[in-house]
Design an enzyme around this catalytic site. Structure first.
Site, PDB file in Angstrom:
ATOM      1  N   LYS A   6       0.846  -1.196   0.000  1.00  0.00           N
ATOM      2  CA  LYS A   6       0.000   0.000   0.000  1.00  0.00           C
ATOM      3  C   LYS A   6       0.875   1.236   0.000  1.00  0.00           C
ATOM      4  O   LYS A   6       1.971   1.228   0.574  1.00  0.00           O
ATOM      5  CB  LYS A   6      -0.888   0.023   1.259  1.00  0.00           C
ATOM      6  CG  LYS A   6      -2.193   0.775   1.059  1.00  0.00           C
ATOM      7  CD  LYS A   6      -3.245  -0.155   0.473  1.00  0.00           C
ATOM      8  CE  LYS A   6      -4.564   0.547   0.231  1.00  0.00           C
ATOM      9  NZ  LYS A   6      -5.588  -0.413  -0.244  1.00  0.00           N
TER      10      LYS A   6
ATOM     11  N   THR B  63     -15.056  -3.380  -8.553  1.00  0.00           N
ATOM     12  CA  THR B  63     -15.175  -3.573  -7.106  1.00  0.00           C
ATOM     13  C   THR B  63     -16.650  -3.625  -6.711  1.00  0.00           C
ATOM     14  O   THR B  63     -17.065  -4.442  -5.884  1.00  0.00           O
ATOM     15  CB  THR B  63     -14.457  -2.443  -6.340  1.00  0.00           C
ATOM     16  OG1 THR B  63     -13.123  -2.338  -6.851  1.00  0.00           O
ATOM     17  CG2 THR B  63     -14.384  -2.734  -4.848  1.00  0.00           C
TER      18      THR B  63
ATOM     19  N   GLY C 182     -19.251   2.809  -3.325  1.00  0.00           N
ATOM     20  CA  GLY C 182     -20.519   2.756  -2.594  1.00  0.00           C
ATOM     21  C   GLY C 182     -21.694   3.227  -3.427  1.00  0.00           C
ATOM     22  O   GLY C 182     -22.776   2.621  -3.422  1.00  0.00           O
TER      23      GLY C 182
HETATM   24  N1  PHE Z   1      -7.955   0.238  -3.868  1.00  0.00           N
HETATM   25  C1  PHE Z   1      -8.048  -1.041  -4.475  1.00  0.00           C
HETATM   26  C2  PHE Z   1      -7.340  -2.056  -3.606  1.00  0.00           C
HETATM   27  O1  PHE Z   1      -6.458  -1.668  -2.869  1.00  0.00           O
HETATM   28  C3  PHE Z   1      -7.751  -0.898  -5.922  1.00  0.00           C
HETATM   29  C4  PHE Z   1      -6.566  -1.446  -6.676  1.00  0.00           C
HETATM   30  C5  PHE Z   1      -6.814  -1.889  -7.926  1.00  0.00           C
HETATM   31  C6  PHE Z   1      -5.262  -1.507  -6.245  1.00  0.00           C
HETATM   32  C7  PHE Z   1      -5.812  -2.404  -8.710  1.00  0.00           C
HETATM   33  C8  PHE Z   1      -4.239  -2.018  -7.022  1.00  0.00           C
HETATM   34  C9  PHE Z   1      -4.519  -2.471  -8.250  1.00  0.00           C
HETATM   35  O2  PHE Z   1      -7.732  -3.190  -3.553  1.00  0.00           O
END
Ligand code: PHE
Length: 344
Positions: free
Chosen positions: A72, A144, A179
């Site tokens: 992250k 998502t 959301g």
């Molecule tokens: N925020 C999402 C996650 O952390 C989106 C994401 C998509 C991150 C693709 C990386 C690659 O799961």
């Protein structure tokens, strides 16, 4: 034990802002995880967020069966950060990620979107979800949201005996990019939808979505509560006040401590692990950008989130344990199996 593989905390050379990149694990493959841009009381709170969120990404990737680990990025911005400062900070994140040489790739997260991925992409290629015109797989929020709805169907089937969403009631808490889409998809499926956001300007103006304030939304008597905002919502203070029968939503890190899963379990509230529910974005982005799947094929993979959740809920019920425990056990097994296979 220090559980993370590598954590970088630096003052961004272009922005002067705190840039944090946490790699939790690369055991299953290169780490992935979004870039969060947010205001924190202190940069150390941003670090704590990065540590928690990157560890959760390892679990998310393992449960989704992806050959990736968790990471992250957190960029700590003061309130009212100007556009040039924002751009400089995104460049700093890109530079930092580039220095990691492919051990970690980022994507959008709270506070960033596809256009920001183009800016990060000016410093590194290790970035997902640039707009389609710019060569990426585009916004990850529709995937998502689709994964969340697949999870909601599986949850309803398990809890109420039918995957049908019509006339079932949902309280969607948080109307950000994901959301809002989830609320719309539920309303389109003829579900009864109550929704809320801290930001009044997010209020939907349509007949089939009812608006309440966030506190009321959290405590609404509904079939399913759908957390779609920031983490830590489910804790010893809020859990006793809930009036829903089940919970499943795309927010990351919904349980603010280990004990929360047991509190929910004891109250008979079925909680779908967020690491499973929220995996649609990474499943879609990696399928399209790394494995060259068509968007339609990628969406089929996202739909499999329903099967993954069903298996976890079943395993938990059979063992008489909270679903959170079953999910952690399954992620640990997947992680250990890979470690053994690659001799790490
Ligand atoms: N925020 C999402 C996650 O952390 C989106 C994401 C998509 C991150 C693709 C990386 C690659 O799961």
């Amino acid at each position: 034990m220090f559980p993370h593989q590598r954590v970088i905390v630096r003052r961004g050379p272009e922005s002067g802002l705190p840039i944090i990149v946490a790699i939790h694990s690369t055991t299953r493959g290169p780490a992935i995880g979004g870039c969060r841009m947010a205001t924190y009381p202190d940069w150390r709170d941003g670090l704590a967020d990065a540590l928690r969120l990157s560890a959760a990404m390892t679990v998310k990737c393992a449960l989704a069966g992806l050959p990736h680990g968790g990471g992250k990025t957190v960029i700590v911005i003061p309130p009212g950060t100007s556009e040039p400062a924002r751009t400089a900070a995104l460049h700093d994140a890109g530079t930092t990620i580039e220095e990691l040489g492919g051990a970690y790739a980022t994507g959008p997260d709270v506070g960033t979107g596809p256009d920001d991925m183009v800016v990060i992409g000016e410093r590194t290629d290790h970035v997902f979800c640039r707009p389609v015109e710019a060569g990426g797989s585009g916004d990850s929020s529709p995937a998502t949201a689709a994964g969340t709805v697949a999870a909601l169907r599986a949850l309803c089937e398990f809890r109420f005996g039918t995957p049908d969403l019509a006339r079932r009631s949902f309280a969607v808490l948080g109307l950000g990019r994901v959301g809002r889409r989830v609320a719309d998809l539920l309303a389109a499926a003829n579900a009864r939808v109550v929704a809320s956001d801290l930001d009044e300007s997010k209020r939907p103006h349509q007949d089939n979505i009812e608006w309440t304030d966030p506190d009321e939304c959290l405590r609404k008597e509904v079939d399913v509560l759908v957390p779609a905002a920031m983490g830590g919502l489910l804790n010893p203070a809020t859990i006793p006040t809930l009036r829903c029968k089940a919970i499943a939503g795309p927010a990351n890190n919904q349980l603010d401590q280990e004990g929360a899963a047991k509190l929910l379990h004891d109250r008979g509230i079925l909680w779908a692990p967020d690491a499973v529910v929220s995996a649609g974005g990474i499943i879609h982005a990696t399928a399209v950008e790394l494995r060259h799947k068509s968007p339609a094929e990628a969406l089929t993979l996202v739909g499999a989130i329903g099967d993954t959740l069903r298996a976890i809920l079943r395993a938990a019920a059979e063992a008489g344990i909270p679903p959170a425990e079953a999910a952690t056990a399954q992620a640990a097994t997947a992680q250990a199996a890979t470690a053994q296979a690659v001799g790490r």
